[in-house]
Design an enzyme around this catalytic site. Structure first.
Site, PDB file in Angstrom:
ATOM      1  N   ASP B  10       0.851  -1.191   0.000  1.00 24.28           N
ATOM      2  CA  ASP B  10       0.000   0.000   0.000  1.00 24.28           C
ATOM      3  C   ASP B  10       0.882   1.235   0.000  1.00 24.28           C
ATOM      4  O   ASP B  10       2.053   1.161   0.368  1.00 24.28           O
ATOM      5  CB  ASP B  10      -0.917   0.018   1.228  1.00 24.28           C
ATOM      6  CG  ASP B  10      -1.861   1.218   1.207  1.00 24.28           C
ATOM      7  OD1 ASP B  10      -2.302   1.618   0.118  1.00 24.28           O
ATOM      8  OD2 ASP B  10      -2.165   1.766   2.283  1.00 24.28           O
ATOM      9  N   SER B  11       0.316   2.354  -0.387  1.00 23.94           N
ATOM     10  CA  SER B  11       1.048   3.608  -0.283  1.00 23.94           C
ATOM     11  C   SER B  11       1.325   3.954   1.179  1.00 23.94           C
ATOM     12  O   SER B  11       2.291   4.630   1.479  1.00 23.94           O
ATOM     13  CB  SER B  11       0.232   4.731  -0.929  1.00 23.94           C
ATOM     14  OG  SER B  11      -0.990   4.868  -0.231  1.00 23.94           O
ATOM     15  N   TYR B  42      -0.371   8.544  -2.591  1.00 21.87           N
ATOM     16  CA  TYR B  42      -0.208   8.304  -4.027  1.00 21.87           C
ATOM     17  C   TYR B  42      -1.285   9.029  -4.848  1.00 21.87           C
ATOM     18  O   TYR B  42      -1.071   9.353  -6.009  1.00 21.87           O
ATOM     19  CB  TYR B  42      -0.327   6.805  -4.316  1.00 21.87           C
ATOM     20  CG  TYR B  42       0.934   5.997  -4.113  1.00 21.87           C
ATOM     21  CD1 TYR B  42       2.034   6.512  -3.432  1.00 21.87           C
ATOM     22  CD2 TYR B  42       1.024   4.700  -4.615  1.00 21.87           C
ATOM     23  CE1 TYR B  42       3.187   5.760  -3.257  1.00 21.87           C
ATOM     24  CE2 TYR B  42       2.166   3.932  -4.447  1.00 21.87           C
ATOM     25  CZ  TYR B  42       3.240   4.459  -3.767  1.00 21.87           C
ATOM     26  OH  TYR B  42       4.373   3.695  -3.604  1.00 21.87           O
ATOM     27  N   GLY B  43      -2.445   9.238  -4.235  1.00 22.59           N
ATOM     28  CA  GLY B  43      -3.626   9.733  -4.957  1.00 22.59           C
ATOM     29  C   GLY B  43      -3.373  10.899  -5.897  1.00 22.59           C
ATOM     30  O   GLY B  43      -3.829  10.891  -7.046  1.00 22.59           O
ATOM     31  N   CYS B  73      -4.399  -1.284  -2.198  1.00 19.62           N
ATOM     32  CA  CYS B  73      -4.380   0.152  -2.464  1.00 19.62           C
ATOM     33  C   CYS B  73      -5.185   0.383  -3.741  1.00 19.62           C
ATOM     34  O   CYS B  73      -4.851  -0.157  -4.799  1.00 19.62           O
ATOM     35  CB  CYS B  73      -2.926   0.589  -2.657  1.00 19.62           C
ATOM     36  SG  CYS B  73      -2.745   2.310  -3.192  1.00 19.62           S
ATOM     37  N   THR B  75      -5.562   3.157  -5.440  1.00 17.52           N
ATOM     38  CA  THR B  75      -4.860   3.987  -6.423  1.00 17.52           C
ATOM     39  C   THR B  75      -3.922   3.127  -7.260  1.00 17.52           C
ATOM     40  O   THR B  75      -3.929   3.183  -8.500  1.00 17.52           O
ATOM     41  CB  THR B  75      -4.078   5.095  -5.694  1.00 17.52           C
ATOM     42  OG1 THR B  75      -4.966   5.806  -4.829  1.00 17.52           O
ATOM     43  CG2 THR B  75      -3.455   6.057  -6.675  1.00 17.52           C
ATOM     44  N   GLU B 152      -3.152   8.944   7.875  1.00 20.25           N
ATOM     45  CA  GLU B 152      -1.699   8.749   7.971  1.00 20.25           C
ATOM     46  C   GLU B 152      -1.108   9.514   9.157  1.00 20.25           C
ATOM     47  O   GLU B 152      -0.071   9.128   9.695  1.00 20.25           O
ATOM     48  CB  GLU B 152      -1.010   9.164   6.661  1.00 20.25           C
ATOM     49  CG  GLU B 152      -1.230   8.189   5.494  1.00 20.25           C
ATOM     50  CD  GLU B 152      -0.485   6.847   5.633  1.00 20.25           C
ATOM     51  OE1 GLU B 152       0.553   6.800   6.307  1.00 20.25           O
ATOM     52  OE2 GLU B 152      -0.980   5.849   5.085  1.00 20.25           O
ATOM     53  N   CYS B 183     -10.886   3.442  -1.146  1.00 18.38           N
ATOM     54  CA  CYS B 183      -9.497   3.691  -0.739  1.00 18.38           C
ATOM     55  C   CYS B 183      -9.336   2.911   0.550  1.00 18.38           C
ATOM     56  O   CYS B 183     -10.193   2.983   1.435  1.00 18.38           O
ATOM     57  CB  CYS B 183      -9.259   5.177  -0.514  1.00 18.38           C
ATOM     58  SG  CYS B 183      -7.649   5.531   0.270  1.00 18.38           S
ATOM     59  N   THR B 184      -8.254   2.155   0.674  1.00 20.84           N
ATOM     60  CA  THR B 184      -8.134   1.276   1.844  1.00 20.84           C
ATOM     61  C   THR B 184      -7.898   2.040   3.132  1.00 20.84           C
ATOM     62  O   THR B 184      -7.951   1.456   4.216  1.00 20.84           O
ATOM     63  CB  THR B 184      -7.025   0.221   1.622  1.00 20.84           C
ATOM     64  OG1 THR B 184      -5.819   0.877   1.217  1.00 20.84           O
ATOM     65  CG2 THR B 184      -7.435  -0.785   0.557  1.00 20.84           C
ATOM     66  N   HIS B 185      -7.618   3.348   3.034  1.00 24.51           N
ATOM     67  CA  HIS B 185      -7.520   4.155   4.259  1.00 24.51           C
ATOM     68  C   HIS B 185      -8.896   4.453   4.863  1.00 24.51           C
ATOM     69  O   HIS B 185      -9.006   4.690   6.059  1.00 24.51           O
ATOM     70  CB  HIS B 185      -6.838   5.493   3.966  1.00 24.51           C
ATOM     71  CG  HIS B 185      -5.364   5.389   3.730  1.00 24.51           C
ATOM     72  ND1 HIS B 185      -4.838   4.847   2.583  1.00 24.51           N
ATOM     73  CD2 HIS B 185      -4.299   5.738   4.509  1.00 24.51           C
ATOM     74  CE1 HIS B 185      -3.504   4.899   2.647  1.00 24.51           C
ATOM     75  NE2 HIS B 185      -3.155   5.420   3.804  1.00 24.51           N
TER      76      HIS B 185
END
Lengths: 264, 264
Positions: B10-11, B42-43, B73, B75, B152, B183-185
């Site tokens: 993932d980012s 990354y987006g 991820c 993105t 983050e 988005c996995t966040h």
């Protein structure tokens, strides 16, 4: 996207339990089904014969330009799934691994029962697959030779069926908390099997588990069909009497279908 | 059987939402995770950069002898999943198709919302995948540029987070019955997102859907790990501060982990 149909095969009508669940989950996918009633049941036959017959059905499905093949038959899967999967370019799915996985997830006591035909139980494939994933799980297998003939003769609601199921399952009663219906015919006897085992036993329908996996593989290989407003026509073939097949199939699927006889 | 680990990338920390669900479903499989915090998010980056960075993480995971790679991820999946999948011999899974499929199954109104990063929404991949399967479904997409930085920086429980989420989602409120967390966040903001949208909106966590698919592919490719009594050690890597990563990861995964810094 790939609007070609998916091919299902079985020795008889049992594979329709997979098809029914599949149609419920993915109603826009087209189904080609072939059942080898003329030579059913496969369970007591030698492995080489099962291998040859199954390959004949595979060849027939390939003439229909299918994008995936589902061995909707535990006996065929136990003998020839790996061979077919290795030789074809399209995805080939069997019913055993999905059922074995589901059983491991379900059991709390670590005691799992498996019902199957002579060949499936002799191959010991469920025990091998379950214990490869989960070595401490105890697996007790039981051959149920009279179940398939009951279903193929459309007697699954008879008092004979009840008697046969109760007698056959007696050795497993109270010994397992999860029971794999390791033959696609057995879900047609599900209410009787559940009654015989008691409400505390979780029945695993390998076919229903497989239907869920088909959807994942369609995604992974990016071969879903588009959802059209008009449902495409399914096709059903049998090597024996279309009328007998149609009776069981329509009552099980809850829809009118066309059935053709085919010579393999 | 294949006891090698599964690689997740993932980012940043978002991919841990996939890992958490995966560990819950398959606790005996070993995980190697790499997050590119140093270059997250990354987006907003150009596609070529996302492609290059993602390939660097893939190369790193390959040095760990992984048996499967999961692009945890959205993105990265939107830009480079097909390329990586085509080039590697091991299965490569992205998070977008599982999420798109689940959204189609969930929606009753035929109106689906998709939240994502700039790149994911610009690529329009969710709308394309959803409408390829289901042309009549309306898809409304929304870029949420402030969500990833909130997560983050470990501020997902702050009042700032609540304010940002409510403001961002206002245009979708009342317009959809299903909302893809693309988005996995975003699952780390799930309670706030659910509150902002109201209880009638079904949230689709692409990562959780993906975790379920991993299990099916492990079966299909016959690369499950054996269930050992002792759980194997997972490994976590980040391109930035291990301490910051560890804080979020341990609180999210609910277990102690070791984190190493890696240079890609």
């Amino acid at each position: 996207m790939d609007n070609r149909p998916i091919g299902f095969l079985d020795s008889g009508v049992g594979g329709l339990t997979v098809v029914r669940e599949f149609m419920r989950q993915l109603p826009h996918e087209r189904v080609i089904f072939v059942g080898d009633q003329a030579r059913a049941p496969y369970g007591p036959r030698p492995a080489e014969q099962i291998r040859a017959y199954t390959w004949e059905m595979v060849q027939f499905l390939l003439t229909k330009d299918v994008k995936m093949i589902v061995l909707a038959c535990n006996t065929a899967t136990s003998v020839v799934w790996e061979d077919i999967k290795a030789k074809l370019d399209i995805p080939v799915l069997g019913v055993i691994l999905p059922g074995a996985s589901a059983a491991i997830k379900s059991t709390k006591s670590g005691k799992v029962g498996v019902l199957g035909t002579q060949m499936t139980i002799t191959s010991d494939i469920y025990r091998k697959k379950i214990q490869a994933l989960s070595p401490e799980t105890e697996v007790t297998s039981l051959v149920c030779p009279r179940f398939v003939p009951l279903v193929e003769s459309n007697e699954m609601h008879s008092s004979l069926a009840k008697k046969v199921v109760y007698e056959t399952l007696k050795p497993l009663k109270g010994k397992v908390d999860t029971l794999v219906l390791g033959c696609t015919h057995y879900p047609l006897l599900r209410p009787i099997i559940q009654n015989a085992m008691g409400p505390g036993v979780k029945l695993i329908d390998s076919g229903a588990e497989t239907a869920r996996d088909i959807s994942v593989l369609l995604n992974y290989f990016e071969i879903n069909a588009a959802r059209e407003a008009i449902r495409s026509n399914h096709e059903f073939y049998t090597t024996a009497s279309p009328e007998a097949f149609q009776g069981i199939a329509e009552s099980w699927l809850g829809q009118r279908i066309e059935v053709e006889r085919v010579t393999l």
